[in-house]
Design a protein around this motif. Structure first.
Motif, PDB file in Angstrom:
ATOM      1  N   UNK A 197       8.401   1.458  -1.095  1.00 33.34           N
ATOM      2  CA  UNK A 197       8.443   0.025  -0.797  1.00 33.34           C
ATOM      3  C   UNK A 197       9.632  -0.315   0.094  1.00 33.34           C
ATOM      4  N   UNK A 198      10.773   0.311  -0.159  1.00 34.65           N
ATOM      5  CA  UNK A 198      11.950   0.061   0.688  1.00 34.65           C
ATOM      6  C   UNK A 198      11.703   0.593   2.096  1.00 34.65           C
ATOM      7  N   UNK A 199      11.072   1.747   2.181  1.00 34.12           N
ATOM      8  CA  UNK A 199      10.735   2.300   3.497  1.00 34.12           C
ATOM      9  C   UNK A 199       9.805   1.350   4.250  1.00 34.12           C
ATOM     10  N   UNK A 227       0.823  -1.213   0.000  1.00 36.26           N
ATOM     11  CA  UNK A 227       0.000   0.000   0.000  1.00 36.26           C
ATOM     12  C   UNK A 227       0.852   1.256   0.000  1.00 36.26           C
ATOM     13  N   UNK A 228       1.977   1.245   0.686  1.00 36.53           N
ATOM     14  CA  UNK A 228       2.836   2.430   0.732  1.00 36.53           C
ATOM     15  C   UNK A 228       3.331   2.802  -0.657  1.00 36.53           C
ATOM     16  N   UNK A 229       3.680   1.806  -1.462  1.00 44.90           N
ATOM     17  CA  UNK A 229       4.140   2.075  -2.827  1.00 44.90           C
ATOM     18  C   UNK A 229       2.998   2.577  -3.700  1.00 44.90           C
ATOM     19  N   UNK A 230       1.830   1.983  -3.554  1.00 47.73           N
ATOM     20  CA  UNK A 230       0.656   2.437  -4.306  1.00 47.73           C
ATOM     21  C   UNK A 230       0.361   3.893  -3.982  1.00 47.73           C
ATOM     22  N   UNK A 231       0.400   4.228  -2.701  1.00 47.55           N
ATOM     23  CA  UNK A 231       0.123   5.599  -2.269  1.00 47.55           C
ATOM     24  C   UNK A 231       1.168   6.575  -2.808  1.00 47.55           C
ATOM     25  N   UNK A 232       2.430   6.145  -2.816  1.00 45.41           N
ATOM     26  CA  UNK A 232       3.503   7.027  -3.284  1.00 45.41           C
ATOM     27  C   UNK A 232       3.369   7.326  -4.770  1.00 45.41           C
ATOM     28  N   UNK A 233       3.033   6.306  -5.558  1.00 40.83           N
ATOM     29  CA  UNK A 233       2.825   6.509  -6.996  1.00 40.83           C
ATOM     30  C   UNK A 233       1.653   7.464  -7.224  1.00 40.83           C
ATOM     31  N   UNK A 234       0.563   7.220  -6.515  1.00 38.11           N
ATOM     32  CA  UNK A 234      -0.618   8.063  -6.662  1.00 38.11           C
ATOM     33  C   UNK A 234      -0.330   9.508  -6.244  1.00 38.11           C
ATOM     34  N   UNK A 235       0.387   9.666  -5.138  1.00 38.28           N
ATOM     35  CA  UNK A 235       0.696  11.004  -4.642  1.00 38.28           C
ATOM     36  C   UNK A 235       1.568  11.759  -5.628  1.00 38.28           C
TER      37      UNK A 235
END
Length: 412
Positions: A277-279, A39-47
């Motif tokens: 994703x790494x975070x 979810x963190x990667x999905x959110x980052x791409x969207x943001x």
């Protein structure tokens, strides 16, 4: 001592796990071909995309923010692989990066020089080197795989290596059967004759801690879509080699590292997802630095996945007519399980597993074609491959074994 993985906490971060197929809850065992995205990667791409993306070198905020994003993600990748951030380059995928690097290195090769590739590897760490060698009249040598232990015959290097060896290309872990190779032993032998070492870490990166320098890798490549992020290729190249690398690029493009390898505009939104994703991965470990958290997290993941993989392999071994392809217990392996069913096409096994039970597994040679031919599995359509990720559970493994037993019984 590795931490205990809270698998339910992990699963909560992967929205794709809620998918159903034919009214059944989906189970993803196709991680070796690409993990689900956290979810963190999905959110980052969207943001990134919703906030306004931009190309580089502008004075306006979105351009400045994009440059900062790339710098931060390079730092995160450097921590993951133990490389300096300026040694980290991005690209469309590992294969494309390897072709670019091989072509650049080959500019210095002479007819009669030599390279070494292996029978265990994915072709992405074979054919870019082999094609470049063919263009330059360079000899291609093969390090063979033992068909029973599924390990490389490393002692052969004593005969294969010569002062004219320019590159040894080797995979850290087999994407087909999971064998983890002692890359350091190979690198030491290669460096003794002045050869560079190119390591494909694509399959290893989601499962075990990676230290580029401890491995002795001069070039290390991986792909972020294997570890919960979008499709972005990554190369971590030792500074001295990287700075000397005469890459193919546009004349106005930067000549400094790492930018000179990054031809064209990069996938900035995807790179935002890589950093996120790494975070996220780091939250599964502990320690005072990002590097230490990531090492701890991957040690935790490896310990958890090993228990699941042992359970799955032992269950498969008990099934009549099913042939498991795995290195001996003493050999380190990723949680990637390959097998065939006597007399049954591998695709039919996969089709029944998904249609009847919602279990996503894959069939084929997975571009490890030399290994597949050597093991004689091509006639059945290649391997059946099931791979584990930290979001898989013991209950899913048990469901897989029960379903496989039913499918095998009905097809044979």
């Amino acid at each position: 001592m590795a931490l205990q993985l809270d698998v339910e906490r992990v699963r909560a971060q992967f929205p794709a796990l809620g998918r159903t197929y034919r009214g059944q809850q989906v189970v993803y065992f196709d991680g070796p071909g690409g993990s689900q995205v956290c979810q963190a990667a999905i959110d980052a791409v969207s943001h990134y995309m919703s906030s306004g993306g931009a190309n580089l070198h502008g004075v306006f905020p979105t351009s400045v923010e994009t440059e900062a994003l790339l710098a931060q993600t390079r730092h995160s990748v450097g921590c993951l692989l133990n490389a300096a951030e300026e040694e980290v380059a991005f690209g469309p995928n590992m294969t494309t990066l390897t072709f670019a690097i091989s072509r650049a290195l080959a500019r210095e090769w002479q007819p009669g020089d030599e390279i070494i590739v292996t029978e265990l590897d994915h072709r992405a760490n074979v054919d870019p080197w082999r094609r470049a060698a063919e263009d330059k009249g360079v000899v291609v040598k093969w390090l063979t795989v033992h068909p029973t232990t599924l390990t490389l015959n490393v002692d052969e290097l004593d005969e294969l290596l010569t002062p004219r060896t320019r590159v040894v290309a080797v995979g850290l872990a087999s994407n087909a059967v999971g064998t983890v190779t002692d890359v350091r032993a190979i690198a030491d032998k290669a460096h003794a004759v002045g050869a560079w070492v190119a390591v494909d870490a694509v399959h290893a990166a989601p499962h075990i801690p990676i230290d580029r320098d401890a491995l002795g890798a001069d070039i290390l490549l991986c792909s972020a879509y294997k570890f919960f992020a979008p499709h972005v290729g990554i190369a971590a190249i030792r500074r001295d080699l990287f700075e000397a690398l005469d890459v193919y690029k546009l004349d106005p493009a930067p000549s400094f590292i790492p930018d000179k390898l990054e031809t064209g505009t990069q996938n900035h939104a995807g790179i935002a997802g890589v950093g996120a994703a790494i975070s996220y991965l780091s939250t599964l470990g502990e320690g005072p630095t990002l590097r230490e958290k990531l090492v701890s997290a991957l040690e935790t993941i490896e310990a958890y996945e090993d228990t699941l993989a042992w359970r799955m392999r032992e269950g498969i071994r008990e099934l009549p007519g099913v042939h498991l392809y795995a290195a001996p217990h003493s050999i380190r392996k990723t949680p990637t399980i390959a097998f065939t069913v006597d007399g049954v096409p591998s695709r039919e096994v996969c089709r029944r597993m998904v249609d009847d039970y919602g279990l996503f597994i894959a069939d084929g040679d997975f571009y490890a074609t030399t290994l597949a031919h050597k093991l004689g599995v091509q006639a059945s359509g290649g391997f059946v491959r099931a791979g584990l990720a930290p979001y898989n559970t013991n209950l899913e493994v048990d469901a897989f074994l029960d379903a496989l037993a039913r499918v095998v019984s009905s097809l044979r």
